[in-house]
Design an enzyme around this catalytic site. Structure first.
Site, PDB file in Angstrom:
ATOM      1  N   GLU A   1       0.956  -1.217  -0.189  1.00  0.00           N
ATOM      2  CA  GLU A   1       0.041   0.051   0.105  1.00  0.00           C
ATOM      3  C   GLU A   1       0.944   1.286   0.073  1.00  0.00           C
ATOM      4  O   GLU A   1       1.568   1.549   1.018  1.00  0.00           O
ATOM      5  CB  GLU A   1      -0.913   0.061   1.252  1.00  0.00           C
ATOM      6  CG  GLU A   1      -1.951   0.811   1.113  1.00  0.00           C
ATOM      7  CD  GLU A   1      -1.824   2.047   1.382  1.00  0.00           C
ATOM      8  OE1 GLU A   1      -1.584   2.937   0.571  1.00  0.00           O
ATOM      9  OE2 GLU A   1      -1.959   2.399   2.774  1.00  0.00           O
TER      10      GLU A   1
ATOM     11  N   CYS B   1      -2.127   9.091   2.895  1.00  0.00           N
ATOM     12  CA  CYS B   1      -1.973   8.386   1.332  1.00  0.00           C
ATOM     13  C   CYS B   1      -3.258   8.744   0.463  1.00  0.00           C
ATOM     14  O   CYS B   1      -3.426   9.003  -0.507  1.00  0.00           O
ATOM     15  CB  CYS B   1      -1.513   6.997   1.295  1.00  0.00           C
ATOM     16  SG  CYS B   1      -2.581   5.991   2.175  1.00  0.00           S
TER      17      CYS B   1
HETATM   18  O1  LIG Z   1      -1.334   6.933   4.177  1.00  0.00           O
HETATM   19  C1  LIG Z   1      -2.240   6.173   4.225  1.00  0.00           C
HETATM   20  C2  LIG Z   1      -3.341   6.422   5.181  1.00  0.00           C
HETATM   21  C3  LIG Z   1      -4.698   5.605   5.188  1.00  0.00           C
HETATM   22  C4  LIG Z   1      -5.561   6.225   5.885  1.00  0.00           C
HETATM   23  C5  LIG Z   1      -6.626   5.281   6.395  1.00  0.00           C
HETATM   24  O2  LIG Z   1      -6.823   4.278   6.307  1.00  0.00           O
HETATM   25  O3  LIG Z   1      -7.584   6.266   6.764  1.00  0.00           O
END
Ligand SMILES: O=CCCCC(=O)O
Length: 474
Positions: free
Chosen positions: A231, A265
């Site tokens: 991810e 992200c």
């Molecule tokens: O950087 C990734 C953030 C994922 C935030 C989330 O799952 O809410």
């Protein structure tokens, strides 16, 4: 980078840790492998019970662990508490649904000449989780809850700036009553990841982090023929069409960009606004960004705290300075805040062109890039030209536009009239350089499971000489 808690609100180093010695690391991997040998034989109901207990523990620890996260990486205390709540929810989701999701899936035995045929989902062993600092509890939990439900064992290599949160996670599962060593935190530097990943006792790895980190982990894991889920980054588009409720879209746009002090992200980073509503949307968006309260993340009135690291703020500064030098207009913000700590003003930039570095990269801070477009086609074309494809947002009341967006946007997640958010109940992940594989739901749990095909033939007394029922049916 030293393994240390450094408060980004003040810049003060509060606690440092020595990385594990080679012997201590070997001992922890050996313990993980031994733990799996027994843990894989526990029942799904037992594991669900431990997950429920972990949810109760984390609920009870909310205030202390939230303060820890805010101290280590600067998110507002309110956001940290919400993150703890989301972890409890994910633990309970897997406790509730996990056992049914682990039931064997019956197949059509008659069609393959068997008396019974099914797929059984079995854990694969010790999984290494390499996790980032921005949602230090949630992103590790997004791995841990399904992994532990599945019967896998976890080794967490967390980001070096959140060691106390990382150690809390190990403690949480211990307090919940899980068997010893099914979830361990490894205080190690990045340079030691390869050694752990190549170890024969480690079956697979999951990484949430940057694209370069993903390339490195994927190439080592590929060489060792181990499964990975990645991810990686995102530069999510947020498209506003003329039929949208502009007030609401602007309100959500501010949250979508500035959540977690701009360090997510799935934060919307590029805003594509149709020319017919560009002036009005820009005015609303700029006013709301300018009204954000920047300050101490422990203060309940604060909406934007500091960036997590000094180098992170320098990166943000470089992107904004590069864009401005190449002709971008600063509508709001555009510089660091004059106070101790790593604060940066919530910023809105317009006049973005493809020569600017932020056009095709990811800005990990509170900086929104605004584009004016003449059509949905144009918005989707520019959105899709980016190397990342994590989430995407559309604001429109037009059914045709919604259908086109869902069909054509190159992303792992598409949200209409709302902002991209992760929910324990929905799969999470991206395409292109945002990574591969999915987290959460049954998809996330099965990424690290062996889907074993089982074929059972009739008793041998019913089979022909020297032939098996399976071969005979081919
Ligand atoms: O950087 C990734 C953030 C994922 C935030 C989330 O799952 O809410």
């Amino acid at each position: 980078m030293a393994i240390a808690t450094v408060n980004p609100t003040t810049g003060e180093t509060l606690k440092t840790y020595e990385p594990l010695s080679d012997e201590a690391l070997e001992d922890r991997i050996a313990r993980a492998a031994r733990a799996w040998a027994a843990y894989r034989r526990t029942s799904a109901e037992q594991r669900a019970g431990w997950l429920r207990a972990a949810a109760d523990v984390i609920d009870a620890d909310t205030d202390t662990v939230a303060e820890l996260m805010t101290t280590e990486m600067g998110k507002t205390l309110a956001a940290a508490k919400a993150e703890v709540g989301k972890c409890a929810k994910a633990l309970r989701w897997y406790a509730e649904h996990g056992p049914a999701l682990l039931e064997p899936e019956r197949k059509d035995a008659g069609a393959v000449g068997a008396t019974d045929a099914y797929v059984v989902h079995q854990p694969i062993g010790v999984v290494l989780a390499i996790m980032p600092w921005n949602f230090p509890l949630w992103q590790a939990m997004r791995f841990a809850a399904p992994a532990l439900m599945a019967g896998n064992v976890g080794l967490l290599k967390h980001a070096s700036n959140v060691p106390q949160t990382a150690l809390y996670l190990e403690e949480l599962f211990r307090k919940a009553g899980f068997p010893d060593d099914v979830f361990q935190t490894l205080l190690i530097g990045s340079s030691t990841i390869e050694k752990v990943l190549r170890d024969d006792r480690v079956a697979a790895a999951t990484l949430t982090g940057s694209a370069p980190a993903g390339q490195s982990v994927a190439s080592i894991a590929g060489d060792a023929l181990k499964k990975t889920v990645l991810e990686l980054g995102g530069s999510d588009p947020f498209i506003v069409m003329p039929s949208a409720n502009l007030e609401q879209a602007a309100e959500v746009a501010v949250t979508a960009r500035n959540q977690n002090n701009g360090q997510s992200c799935i934060a919307a980073k590029r805003f594509f606004v149709h020319r017919d509503v560009a002036e009005e949307f820009t005015r609303l968006f700029a006013e709301k960004i300018a009204a954000l309260t920047v300050g101490d993340p422990m203060d309940p009135d604060t909406q934007i705290g500091p960036l997590a690291t000094e180098s992170g703020r320098e990166d943000v500064e470089k992107y904004v300075d590069d864009a401005v030098a190449k002709g971008a207009d600063v509508l709001v913000g555009g510089k660091r805040v004059d106070r101790p700590g790593w604060f940066y003003e919530p910023t809105l930039l317009a006049g973005i062109t493809s020569e600017m570095d932020l056009y095709s990269e990811e800005v990990f801070g509170p900086v929104a890039a605004l584009f004016t477009v003449d059509s949905l086609d144009e918005a989707i074309e520019i959105a899709n030209s980016h190397p990342y494809g994590l989430g995407a947002n559309l604001w429109s009341e037009d059914e045709g536009e919604r259908a086109q967006f869902i069909a054509d946007v190159a992303s792992g997640m598409a949200f209409v009239n709302g902002m991209v958010t992760s929910y324990p109940e929905l799969p999470f992940g991206g395409v292109k350089q945002s990574g591969y594989g999915r987290e959460l739901t049954e998809l996330g749990m099965r990424e690290f499971m062996n889907a074993k095909t089982v074929w059972v033939g009739p008793p041998s007394s019913e089979q022909g000489d020297g032939d098996t029922a399976g071969a005979a049916s081919e």
